[in-house]
Design a protein around this motif. Structure first.
Motif, mmCIF file in Angstrom:
data_model
loop_
_atom_site.group_PDB
_atom_site.id
_atom_site.type_symbol
_atom_site.label_atom_id
_atom_site.label_comp_id
_atom_site.label_asym_id
_atom_site.label_seq_id
_atom_site.Cartn_x
_atom_site.Cartn_y
_atom_site.Cartn_z
ATOM 1 N N THR A 168 0.819 -1.218 0.000
ATOM 2 C CA THR A 168 0.000 0.000 0.000
ATOM 3 C C THR A 168 0.853 1.269 0.000
ATOM 4 N N ILE A 173 -1.865 2.049 -5.105
ATOM 5 C CA ILE A 173 -2.178 0.724 -4.564
ATOM 6 C C ILE A 173 -2.790 0.879 -3.174
ATOM 7 N N LYS A 176 -7.267 -2.970 -1.150
ATOM 8 C CA LYS A 176 -7.894 -3.976 -2.007
ATOM 9 C C LYS A 176 -6.941 -4.451 -3.109
ATOM 10 N N LYS A 177 -6.269 -3.516 -3.745
ATOM 11 C CA LYS A 177 -5.336 -3.906 -4.807
ATOM 12 C C LYS A 177 -4.149 -4.670 -4.225
ATOM 13 N N ALA A 180 -5.267 -8.080 -3.673
ATOM 14 C CA ALA A 180 -5.411 -8.780 -4.953
ATOM 15 C C ALA A 180 -4.055 -9.267 -5.456
ATOM 16 N N ILE A 181 -3.014 -8.479 -5.236
ATOM 17 C CA ILE A 181 -1.656 -8.887 -5.635
ATOM 18 C C ILE A 181 -1.223 -10.123 -4.860
ATOM 19 N N GLY A 202 -7.718 -4.974 -11.489
ATOM 20 C CA GLY A 202 -7.664 -3.619 -10.942
ATOM 21 C C GLY A 202 -6.357 -2.881 -11.214
ATOM 22 N N ILE A 203 -5.380 -3.571 -11.787
ATOM 23 C CA ILE A 203 -4.095 -2.918 -12.076
ATOM 24 C C ILE A 203 -3.926 -2.808 -13.590
#
Length: 217
Positions: A168, A173, A176-177, A180-181, A202-203
């Motif tokens: 983060t 980022i 949530k992203k 997801a990673i 999302g990326i």
């Protein structure tokens, strides 16, 4: 009688002319000998004879040649510390234009446990570089105690091992992203390239371009 007197006059004149020529020739010869003796004396009194002068010139040329040759072959070197999955970890001195694969060869090559996928063999080394070759299953980047010229010392975030909170810290980022990673790499394994991040929901290209310089594998 007049004829005899005229002949005597002519003989006397011829005698005077011959005498004058003799005196002039004798004087010229003496002057030439004097000049030669003076020049010879100056040559003898000079600090160096012709032979000595030639020897001096040759010696100076030889000295200059040695000076030039002493500068030839001097090469800038780099001292590199290599650790991890190589047969002979240690510190190696290599030419500064060497690549990583050359240092690994000096270290005896990879072990059977080495994860060569994570190693950029074409990487150019630099002085005081510290390299770690990870084993299979490890997520380790090449580490440097002194950054390469032209780079910063800011530590990059490893997208294969970073926690959610670390992810983060990257621009764009959020939680949530970041999650997801982590889920993507747990399901599909470690990222092989930076571009693999585009496979994470999302990326997109915009986010990737913003964080590309701040992440590593």
């Amino acid at each position: 009688m007049k004829i005899i007197l005229e002949n005597w006059r002519r003989l006397a004149l011829l005698f005077l002319i011959l005498l004058l020529l003799f005196l002039i020739g004798n004087w010229s010869q003496k002057k030439a000998e004097t000049s030669w003796n003076v020049n010879a004396g100056e040559a003898d009194n000079s600090p160096l004879s012709d032979t000595e002068e030639n020897d001096k010139v040759e010696g100076e040329k030889a000295s200059e040649g040695l000076t030039l040759q002493s500068g030839v072959g001097e090469e800038e070197m780099a001292v590199v510390d290599i650790k991890g999955a190589v047969h002979n970890p240690g510190v190696f001195t290599v030419p500064s234009d060497s690549r990583l694969h050359e240092v690994i060869e000096k270290a005896g090559g990879f072990t059977a446990e080495a994860d060569t996928v994570q190693v950029n063999l074409a990487l150019k080394v630099w002085d005081q570089m510290l390299m770690y070759v990870p084993k299979k299953g490890e997520s380790a980047d090449i580490i440097s105690s002194t950054a390469a010229p032209g780079t910063s010392d800011v530590k990059k975030i490893n997208i294969n091992s970073a926690s959610q909170s670390e992810l983060t810290e990257l621009t764009g980022i959020g939680e949530k992203k970041a999650q997801a990673i982590i889920e993507f790499r747990e399901k599909n394994g470690a990222f092989k390239t930076i571009e693999d991040l585009l496979l994470v929901p999302g990326i997109g290209e915009g986010i990737l371009s913003n964080i590309r310089e701040d992440i590593s594998l």
